[in-house]
Design a protein around this motif. Structure first.
Motif, PDB file in Angstrom:
ATOM      1  N   LYS A  19       0.810  -1.222   0.000  1.00  0.00           N
ATOM      2  CA  LYS A  19       0.000   0.000   0.000  1.00  0.00           C
ATOM      3  C   LYS A  19       0.845   1.274   0.000  1.00  0.00           C
ATOM      4  O   LYS A  19       0.365   2.346   0.375  1.00  0.00           O
ATOM      5  N   GLN A  20       2.089   1.175  -0.414  1.00  0.00           N
ATOM      6  CA  GLN A  20       2.931   2.351  -0.546  1.00  0.00           C
ATOM      7  C   GLN A  20       2.972   2.794  -2.008  1.00  0.00           C
ATOM      8  O   GLN A  20       2.796   1.986  -2.914  1.00  0.00           O
ATOM      9  N   ARG A  21       3.246   4.055  -2.215  1.00  0.00           N
ATOM     10  CA  ARG A  21       3.319   4.602  -3.577  1.00  0.00           C
ATOM     11  C   ARG A  21       4.736   4.375  -4.120  1.00  0.00           C
ATOM     12  O   ARG A  21       5.549   5.292  -4.216  1.00  0.00           O
ATOM     13  N   CYS A  22       4.996   3.102  -4.464  1.00  0.00           N
ATOM     14  CA  CYS A  22       6.341   2.745  -4.901  1.00  0.00           C
ATOM     15  C   CYS A  22       6.325   1.734  -6.043  1.00  0.00           C
ATOM     16  O   CYS A  22       7.366   1.155  -6.359  1.00  0.00           O
ATOM     17  N   ALA A  23       5.167   1.477  -6.653  1.00  0.00           N
ATOM     18  CA  ALA A  23       5.071   0.550  -7.783  1.00  0.00           C
ATOM     19  C   ALA A  23       5.020   1.342  -9.088  1.00  0.00           C
ATOM     20  O   ALA A  23       4.650   2.516  -9.109  1.00  0.00           O
ATOM     21  N   PHE A  24       5.407   0.662 -10.179  1.00  0.00           N
ATOM     22  CA  PHE A  24       5.415   1.294 -11.501  1.00  0.00           C
ATOM     23  C   PHE A  24       4.732   0.358 -12.491  1.00  0.00           C
ATOM     24  O   PHE A  24       5.089  -0.821 -12.592  1.00  0.00           O
ATOM     25  N   ASP A  25       3.733   0.881 -13.187  1.00  0.00           N
ATOM     26  CA  ASP A  25       2.956   0.095 -14.143  1.00  0.00           C
ATOM     27  C   ASP A  25       3.716   0.044 -15.468  1.00  0.00           C
ATOM     28  O   ASP A  25       3.903   1.059 -16.143  1.00  0.00           O
ATOM     29  N   ARG A  26       4.158  -1.189 -15.826  1.00  0.00           N
ATOM     30  CA  ARG A  26       4.927  -1.350 -17.060  1.00  0.00           C
ATOM     31  C   ARG A  26       4.043  -1.517 -18.292  1.00  0.00           C
ATOM     32  O   ARG A  26       4.557  -1.544 -19.406  1.00  0.00           O
ATOM     33  N   HIS A  27       2.740  -1.685 -18.080  1.00  0.00           N
ATOM     34  CA  HIS A  27       1.791  -1.839 -19.182  1.00  0.00           C
ATOM     35  C   HIS A  27       2.165  -3.037 -20.079  1.00  0.00           C
ATOM     36  O   HIS A  27       2.124  -2.965 -21.299  1.00  0.00           O
ATOM     37  N   ASP A  28       2.566  -4.139 -19.437  1.00  0.00           N
ATOM     38  CA  ASP A  28       2.877  -5.354 -20.186  1.00  0.00           C
ATOM     39  C   ASP A  28       2.367  -6.559 -19.395  1.00  0.00           C
ATOM     40  O   ASP A  28       1.519  -6.423 -18.518  1.00  0.00           O
ATOM     41  N   ASP A  29       2.889  -7.736 -19.693  1.00  0.00           N
ATOM     42  CA  ASP A  29       2.448  -8.967 -19.034  1.00  0.00           C
ATOM     43  C   ASP A  29       3.248  -9.278 -17.784  1.00  0.00           C
ATOM     44  O   ASP A  29       3.231 -10.412 -17.302  1.00  0.00           O
ATOM     45  N   SER A  30       3.970  -8.306 -17.253  1.00  0.00           N
ATOM     46  CA  SER A  30       4.781  -8.586 -16.069  1.00  0.00           C
ATOM     47  C   SER A  30       3.922  -8.886 -14.849  1.00  0.00           C
ATOM     48  O   SER A  30       4.357  -9.581 -13.933  1.00  0.00           O
ATOM     49  N   LYS A  31       2.672  -8.379 -14.817  1.00  0.00           N
ATOM     50  CA  LYS A  31       1.797  -8.651 -13.667  1.00  0.00           C
ATOM     51  C   LYS A  31       1.377 -10.111 -13.597  1.00  0.00           C
ATOM     52  O   LYS A  31       1.014 -10.603 -12.539  1.00  0.00           O
ATOM     53  N   LYS A  32       1.415 -10.800 -14.734  1.00  0.00           N
ATOM     54  CA  LYS A  32       1.042 -12.218 -14.726  1.00  0.00           C
ATOM     55  C   LYS A  32       2.032 -13.039 -13.904  1.00  0.00           C
ATOM     56  O   LYS A  32       1.693 -14.084 -13.376  1.00  0.00           O
ATOM     57  N   GLN A  33       3.270 -12.571 -13.827  1.00  0.00           N
ATOM     58  CA  GLN A  33       4.276 -13.305 -13.087  1.00  0.00           C
ATOM     59  C   GLN A  33       4.129 -13.141 -11.584  1.00  0.00           C
ATOM     60  O   GLN A  33       4.729 -13.878 -10.825  1.00  0.00           O
ATOM     61  N   VAL A  34       3.370 -12.167 -11.138  1.00  0.00           N
ATOM     62  CA  VAL A  34       3.189 -11.923  -9.702  1.00  0.00           C
ATOM     63  C   VAL A  34       1.712 -12.021  -9.340  1.00  0.00           C
ATOM     64  O   VAL A  34       1.151 -11.127  -8.696  1.00  0.00           O
ATOM     65  N   ASP A  35       1.066 -13.063  -9.828  1.00  0.00           N
ATOM     66  CA  ASP A  35      -0.319 -13.368  -9.461  1.00  0.00           C
ATOM     67  C   ASP A  35      -1.289 -12.268  -9.902  1.00  0.00           C
ATOM     68  O   ASP A  35      -2.305 -12.028  -9.251  1.00  0.00           O
ATOM     69  N   GLY A  36      -0.970 -11.604 -11.021  1.00  0.00           N
ATOM     70  CA  GLY A  36      -1.874 -10.604 -11.571  1.00  0.00           C
ATOM     71  C   GLY A  36      -1.999  -9.331 -10.780  1.00  0.00           C
ATOM     72  O   GLY A  36      -2.927  -8.552 -10.995  1.00  0.00           O
ATOM     73  N   LYS A  37      -1.074  -9.065  -9.853  1.00  0.00           N
ATOM     74  CA  LYS A  37      -1.137  -7.870  -9.027  1.00  0.00           C
ATOM     75  C   LYS A  37      -0.065  -6.878  -9.460  1.00  0.00           C
ATOM     76  O   LYS A  37       0.988  -7.263  -9.958  1.00  0.00           O
TER      77      LYS A  37
END
Length: 319
Positions: A112-130
């Motif tokens: 819940k910290q403001r420290c993530a960056f949205d890469r706009h690719d399929d990288s979220k699939k590797q971390v359970d879609g989060k």
């Protein structure tokens, strides 16, 4: 089929020899021979994993951060991820590069910290879609790897129970059915255990994730304490400056008052001297005017006497 042959093997990322997953180092996936029996540790500053290369050098700071410490001094906490890795400015190099490449930071769905960056690719699939930050991504990948490891071990145990029950041909059909029922009963707790083990690993206070979290909290507390000390030092310096300014103002006011008093005394003295001089001059003028009148009177009397004497001598000669 032997139990050793059924164990899943994974390739070393350096020599490509195959080993059980637990024998490979986390992160770099190196076997014992390739990593030279040196542990893989996390950098105190940037929290990235690196391998120690010498038994005499047990530093917990990676070479990159060590070089940055020599160049820029000790880092401060990153304003995004709170890791003590901001050598230049208020952001660590990882967050600064991500912000430059992917845009502004967003909120991590895990911490819940403001420290993530949205890469706009399929990288979220590797971390359970989060959408997670780098630290939470690494933590989740380690948890998934442990879960996979526990599942593979439990699957291997379950398969071993099945093989042993099929090899026992000398027992009666009743014993076979009983053994098969026992194997099924034993497999269910093992599956439950395999599902619970990842949670237990995540809740274990001695796990690496908890150590990392505690280290981050300690570093954050140390950073905040350092900031508080800096603010206190700034307040003390400002109080000292205010006191000095007040003292300087008091001294300046006192000097001005003394200077005004001295000037007033000097003016009074000058005024007195001028009055005395004027009085003396007036006296001199009066004396001079008096003597001048007296001289004029004497001069007139002499003239009149002279005239009278002259007229007395001339009259007999005319007769």
């Amino acid at each position: 089929m032997s139990t050793a042959a059924s164990t899943p093997l994974f390739a070393c990322s350096r020599c490509f020899s195959r080993h059980p997953f637990e024998e490979l180092s986390p992160g770099e996936q190196l076997c014992k021979e390739c990593r030279g029996l040196f542990p893989v540790v996390k950098c105190t500053y940037c929290r990235s994993e690196f391998q120690q290369t010498s038994k005499s050098n047990t530093s917990s700071i990676c070479k990159k951060c060590e070089a940055n410490v020599k160049l820029y001094g000790k880092p401060t906490a990153c304003e995004y991820c709170n890791t003590i890795a901001a050598f230049i400015g208020n952001k660590c190099q990882r967050c600064a590069n991500s912000e430059r490449k992917y845009g502004a930071a967003v909120t991590c769905e895990q911490c819940k910290q403001r420290c993530a960056f949205d890469r706009h690719d399929d990288s979220k699939k590797q971390v359970d879609g989060k959408l997670l930050c780098w630290l939470c991504t690494q933590s989740l990948k380690r948890a998934l790897a442990r879960t996979k490891q526990h599942l593979s071990v439990d699957k291997h145990k379950h398969r071993g129970h099945k093989l042993s029950s099929h090899k026992d041909k000398r027992k009666s059909d009743m014993m076979k059915s009983k053994n098969s029922g026992d194997s099924l009963n034993e497999s269910q707790p093992s599956e439950k255990k395999s599902k619970l083990n990842p949670l237990q690993g995540e809740l274990d206070p001695n796990s690496s994730d908890h150590v990392v979290a505690m280290t981050q909290l300690k570093e954050t507390i140390a950073s905040l304490q350092k900031k508080v000390q800096q603010k206190e030092m700034e307040l003390l310096s400002k109080d000292k400056l205010i006191t000095e300014l007040k003292a300087q103002h008091h001294n300046n006011t006192t000097d001005l008052r003394n200077e005004m008093k001295n000037k007033e005394r000097m003016n009074e003295t000058k005024f007195t001297l001028m009055n005395t001089k004027i009085q003396n001059l007036l006296k001199e003028v009066a004396t001079l005017s008096k003597s001048a009148k007296k001289n004029n009177k004497n001069t007139k009397s002499l003239l009149s006497n002279t005239e009278n004497s002259g007229s007395g001598t001339d009259s007999p000669s005319t007769n």
